[in-house]
Design an enzyme around this catalytic site. Structure first.
Site, PDB file in Angstrom:
ATOM      1  N   TRP A 179       0.866  -1.183   0.000  1.00  0.00           N
ATOM      2  CA  TRP A 179       0.000   0.000   0.000  1.00  0.00           C
ATOM      3  C   TRP A 179       0.901   1.230   0.000  1.00  0.00           C
ATOM      4  O   TRP A 179       1.823   1.324   0.808  1.00  0.00           O
ATOM      5  CB  TRP A 179      -0.922   0.037   1.236  1.00  0.00           C
ATOM      6  CG  TRP A 179      -1.590   1.374   1.329  1.00  0.00           C
ATOM      7  CD1 TRP A 179      -2.560   1.860   0.497  1.00  0.00           C
ATOM      8  CD2 TRP A 179      -1.296   2.435   2.251  1.00  0.00           C
ATOM      9  NE1 TRP A 179      -2.882   3.145   0.851  1.00  0.00           N
ATOM     10  CE2 TRP A 179      -2.125   3.516   1.920  1.00  0.00           C
ATOM     11  CE3 TRP A 179      -0.402   2.556   3.324  1.00  0.00           C
ATOM     12  CZ2 TRP A 179      -2.099   4.727   2.620  1.00  0.00           C
ATOM     13  CZ3 TRP A 179      -0.367   3.751   4.029  1.00  0.00           C
ATOM     14  CH2 TRP A 179      -1.215   4.824   3.677  1.00  0.00           C
ATOM     15  N   GLU A 220      -3.146  -2.944  -2.473  1.00  0.00           N
ATOM     16  CA  GLU A 220      -4.305  -2.314  -1.820  1.00  0.00           C
ATOM     17  C   GLU A 220      -4.603  -0.948  -2.438  1.00  0.00           C
ATOM     18  O   GLU A 220      -3.703  -0.143  -2.650  1.00  0.00           O
ATOM     19  CB  GLU A 220      -3.992  -2.144  -0.325  1.00  0.00           C
ATOM     20  CG  GLU A 220      -5.096  -1.477   0.493  1.00  0.00           C
ATOM     21  CD  GLU A 220      -4.744  -1.373   1.978  1.00  0.00           C
ATOM     22  OE1 GLU A 220      -3.561  -1.579   2.343  1.00  0.00           O
ATOM     23  OE2 GLU A 220      -5.657  -1.071   2.770  1.00  0.00           O
ATOM     24  N   LYS A 222      -6.880   2.813  -2.541  1.00  0.00           N
ATOM     25  CA  LYS A 222      -7.398   3.792  -1.578  1.00  0.00           C
ATOM     26  C   LYS A 222      -8.044   4.953  -2.327  1.00  0.00           C
ATOM     27  O   LYS A 222      -7.611   5.305  -3.416  1.00  0.00           O
ATOM     28  CB  LYS A 222      -6.264   4.296  -0.694  1.00  0.00           C
ATOM     29  CG  LYS A 222      -6.764   5.119   0.480  1.00  0.00           C
ATOM     30  CD  LYS A 222      -5.766   5.155   1.617  1.00  0.00           C
ATOM     31  CE  LYS A 222      -6.328   6.028   2.730  1.00  0.00           C
ATOM     32  NZ  LYS A 222      -5.500   6.012   3.918  1.00  0.00           N
ATOM     33  N   ASP A 253      -9.708  -2.808   1.255  1.00  0.00           N
ATOM     34  CA  ASP A 253      -9.864  -2.359   2.642  1.00  0.00           C
ATOM     35  C   ASP A 253     -11.232  -1.684   2.666  1.00  0.00           C
ATOM     36  O   ASP A 253     -11.484  -0.771   1.867  1.00  0.00           O
ATOM     37  CB  ASP A 253      -8.727  -1.383   2.971  1.00  0.00           C
ATOM     38  CG  ASP A 253      -8.794  -0.820   4.381  1.00  0.00           C
ATOM     39  OD1 ASP A 253      -9.880  -0.374   4.782  1.00  0.00           O
ATOM     40  OD2 ASP A 253      -7.754  -0.777   5.055  1.00  0.00           O
ATOM     41  N   HIS A 256     -11.774   2.079   2.337  1.00  0.00           N
ATOM     42  CA  HIS A 256     -11.132   2.782   1.226  1.00  0.00           C
ATOM     43  C   HIS A 256     -12.020   3.076   0.035  1.00  0.00           C
ATOM     44  O   HIS A 256     -11.555   3.159  -1.095  1.00  0.00           O
ATOM     45  CB  HIS A 256      -9.904   2.005   0.771  1.00  0.00           C
ATOM     46  CG  HIS A 256      -8.787   2.050   1.767  1.00  0.00           C
ATOM     47  ND1 HIS A 256      -7.516   1.634   1.489  1.00  0.00           N
ATOM     48  CD2 HIS A 256      -8.760   2.504   3.045  1.00  0.00           C
ATOM     49  CE1 HIS A 256      -6.745   1.800   2.552  1.00  0.00           C
ATOM     50  NE2 HIS A 256      -7.485   2.317   3.515  1.00  0.00           N
ATOM     51  N   HIS A 280      -8.762  -6.146   4.010  1.00  0.00           N
ATOM     52  CA  HIS A 280      -8.464  -5.479   5.268  1.00  0.00           C
ATOM     53  C   HIS A 280      -9.813  -5.132   5.868  1.00  0.00           C
ATOM     54  O   HIS A 280     -10.544  -4.315   5.312  1.00  0.00           O
ATOM     55  CB  HIS A 280      -7.672  -4.181   5.047  1.00  0.00           C
ATOM     56  CG  HIS A 280      -6.196  -4.401   5.000  1.00  0.00           C
ATOM     57  ND1 HIS A 280      -5.308  -3.361   4.833  1.00  0.00           N
ATOM     58  CD2 HIS A 280      -5.460  -5.527   5.134  1.00  0.00           C
ATOM     59  CE1 HIS A 280      -4.073  -3.852   4.852  1.00  0.00           C
ATOM     60  NE2 HIS A 280      -4.134  -5.154   5.030  1.00  0.00           N
ATOM     61  N   ASP A 288     -12.224   7.195   6.462  1.00  0.00           N
ATOM     62  CA  ASP A 288     -11.437   5.978   6.690  1.00  0.00           C
ATOM     63  C   ASP A 288     -10.813   6.055   8.086  1.00  0.00           C
ATOM     64  O   ASP A 288      -9.607   6.142   8.244  1.00  0.00           O
ATOM     65  CB  ASP A 288     -10.360   5.895   5.596  1.00  0.00           C
ATOM     66  CG  ASP A 288      -9.481   4.670   5.740  1.00  0.00           C
ATOM     67  OD1 ASP A 288      -9.968   3.658   6.279  1.00  0.00           O
ATOM     68  OD2 ASP A 288      -8.318   4.739   5.317  1.00  0.00           O
ATOM     69  N   ASP A 290     -10.676   4.007  10.621  1.00  0.00           N
ATOM     70  CA  ASP A 290     -10.085   2.820  11.236  1.00  0.00           C
ATOM     71  C   ASP A 290     -10.524   2.577  12.670  1.00  0.00           C
ATOM     72  O   ASP A 290      -9.711   2.347  13.560  1.00  0.00           O
ATOM     73  CB  ASP A 290      -8.553   2.851  11.111  1.00  0.00           C
ATOM     74  CG  ASP A 290      -8.116   2.567   9.689  1.00  0.00           C
ATOM     75  OD1 ASP A 290      -8.417   1.474   9.201  1.00  0.00           O
ATOM     76  OD2 ASP A 290      -7.499   3.444   9.054  1.00  0.00           O
ATOM     77  N   ASP A 320      -7.403  -4.444   9.961  1.00  0.00           N
ATOM     78  CA  ASP A 320      -6.588  -3.237   9.805  1.00  0.00           C
ATOM     79  C   ASP A 320      -7.341  -2.037  10.381  1.00  0.00           C
ATOM     80  O   ASP A 320      -8.202  -1.471   9.712  1.00  0.00           O
ATOM     81  CB  ASP A 320      -6.260  -2.987   8.329  1.00  0.00           C
ATOM     82  CG  ASP A 320      -5.458  -1.704   8.137  1.00  0.00           C
ATOM     83  OD1 ASP A 320      -4.844  -1.231   9.118  1.00  0.00           O
ATOM     84  OD2 ASP A 320      -5.446  -1.172   7.005  1.00  0.00           O
TER      85      ASP A 320
HETATM   86  C1  RNT Z   1      -3.989   2.766   4.948  1.00  0.00           C
HETATM   87  C2  RNT Z   1      -4.085   1.345   4.605  1.00  0.00           C
HETATM   88  C3  RNT Z   1      -2.961   0.461   5.067  1.00  0.00           C
HETATM   89  C4  RNT Z   1      -2.496   0.782   6.468  1.00  0.00           C
HETATM   90  C5  RNT Z   1      -1.523  -0.201   7.063  1.00  0.00           C
HETATM   91  C6  RNT Z   1      -0.891   0.314   8.296  1.00  0.00           C
HETATM   92  O1  RNT Z   1      -5.107   3.490   4.712  1.00  0.00           O
HETATM   93  O2  RNT Z   1      -5.302   0.834   5.063  1.00  0.00           O
HETATM   94  O3  RNT Z   1      -3.321  -0.870   4.928  1.00  0.00           O
HETATM   95  O4  RNT Z   1      -3.573   0.901   7.345  1.00  0.00           O
HETATM   96  O5  RNT Z   1      -0.609  -0.569   6.110  1.00  0.00           O
HETATM   97 ZN    ZN Z   2      -5.639  -1.271   4.888  1.00  0.00          ZN
END
Ligand code: RNT
Ligand code: ZN
Length: 410
Positions: A179, A220, A222, A253, A256, A280, A288, A290, A320
């Site tokens: 990523w 990945e 985003k 993810d 994202h 993820h 985003d 998290d 994640d």
């Molecule tokens: C960031 C991505 C990525 C990170 C990790 C720490 O938006 O989701 O995967 O969260 O690599």
């Molecule tokens: Zn991620």
């Protein structure tokens, strides 16, 4: 209600809970190490960058490998079933002198390998392309500066070698996720240039020889980052096209995408064209953000898509997220348990019957049945699963006890 009574209720739906619990033994979730220290790592004191943020200042953050390993042990003991440990390259442990990220070697992860082997855990890996002075103007593999690109190409290649070492040592496939945070805060003049450079950097990385049986590289996407709102180089279309064209595994993810887009709906599309898909699992609140994964509708729906299409062995499930405002052990335990809960919930759903209703266009009955299923005694089966895996039904006391004895004294 007892497990036996719940089992009988499920039998009426033609679901054998014993078979389901047997299947749960194979369900592996890759647990991200970076919840334990707010994505800091051990290779530098640089502030977290790359457009991601861990907000909060709850006491007890891990600041040494020993802390992090001890915290992970505590969390793992409260999470039922199979686990893998997902490391980032910034968690390198330097015993005899520091090296920069383009020069890291397997030996810098020997302690993690020992840790994993002692506990029978597989290892996954991630190059760390953020929180570092070589991120120039928010760009890494797509930078117009050849020296910057070279540094990060060498870093990712070094990480592939380390991933091979992980796979060889643990005997389990290592999933290595790329990523990059690259992007622009405001409207770019050139959207193509950075993407072409990213593509060329990836081509250069994948020109190297590595064991594709042992290391599965994922890419990945985003949509935006903090301070990178207008443009991200590794967008969904870019990463998906690159992956499909080059035999790389796409990683989604679920934080994202635009807020009304859902990964649960994207799963089947990707399964049509990819042998493997990686995830993820996170929870975005308005952005985003998290947050810790809950046992919520979207998590259930994502796992339903995996189970209903019999794709548990085709999807790499990883967590994640990073919440620094609550007990970090609790964040791990709650989120990963919820992923497992959602898989179990999906395994306890009569997908064939529901599919038949859909195919016969009996949509009234479909809705009625889907709603009825929500009242099934799922909690009894979950508790039985926890009992058989020897983990606490309620992890609260163990978490608070560890906080009192260990975390507050840091
Ligand atoms: C960031 C991505 C990525 C990170 C990790 C720490 O938006 O989701 O995967 O969260 O690599
Ligand atoms: Zn991620």
């Amino acid at each position: 209600m007892s497990y036996v009574e719940a089992k009988q209720r499920y039998e009426k739906l033609n679901i054998n809970t014993e078979e389901v619990l047997e299947k749960m033994k194979q369900v592996n979730v890759s647990v991200h190490c970076w919840q334990g220290d707010d994505v800091q790592g051990f290779d530098s004191k640089e502030a977290l960058s790359g457009g991601i943020q861990a907000t909060g200042n709850y006491p007890g953050k891990a600041s040494t490998p020993e802390h992090l390993m001890m915290d992970l042990d505590t969390a793992f003991n409260l999470i039922p079933g199979k686990k893998k440990l997902n490391l980032h390259s910034c968690y390198a442990i330097f015993e005899e002198g520091h090296v920069d990220r383009d020069k890291i070697e397997p030996k810098h992860f020997k302690k993690w390998v020992d840790y994993a082997k002692e506990r029978g855990l597989g290892l996954d890996f991630n190059p760390t392309l953020f929180s570092h002075p070589m991120v120039k103007d928010n760009l890494t593999l797509s930078s117009p500066d050849a020296e910057i690109r070279k540094f990060w190409i060498d870093h990712v290649k070094a990480c592939i070698r380390i991933s091979e070492y992980f796979a060889e040592e643990t005997g389990e496939v290592c999933v290595m996720n790329i990523w990059i945070p690259d992007g622009y805060k405001d409207i770019p003049a050139d959207r193509l240039g950075p993407r072409m450079r990213f593509k060329e950097s990836l081509d250069e990385i994948f020109a190297m020889d590595y064991d594709r049986e042992k290391v599965v590289v994922t890419l990945e996407s985003k949509v935006f980052g903090i301070g990178l709102e207008s443009y991200t180089v590794g967008s969904a279309e870019f990463t998906l096209s690159y992956s499909t064209k080059n035999g790389i595994t796409p990683l989604m993810d679920n934080g994202h995408y635009h807020p009304t887009e859902v990964v649960s709906d994207k799963m089947s599309a990707l399964l049509c064209f990819n042998e493997k898909v990686a995830l993820h699992v996170t929870r975005g609140v308005r952005w985003d953000s998290d947050h810790v994964v809950l046992f919520d509708d979207e998590t259930k729906e994502i796992m339903k898509e995996i189970v209903a299409h019999d794709a548990l062995d085709r999807v790499f499930i990883a967590t994640d997220y990073f919440d620094a405002s609550i007990n970090r052990i609790s964040a791990w335990v709650t989120g990963v348990r919820n992923v497992k809960k959602a898989v179990l919930y999906a395994l306890l759903t009569p997908h064939a019957q529901l599919r038949k209703l859909q195919d016969e266009n009996r949509t009234t009955e479909l809705m009625l049945m889907q709603e009825q299923l929500k009242m099934m005694p799922f909690g009894e089966i979950w508790e039985e699963y926890c009992r058989r895996e020897n983990v606490e039904l309620d992890p609260t006391a163990a978490i608070l006890d560890y906080e009192k004895k260990v975390l507050v004294n840091r």
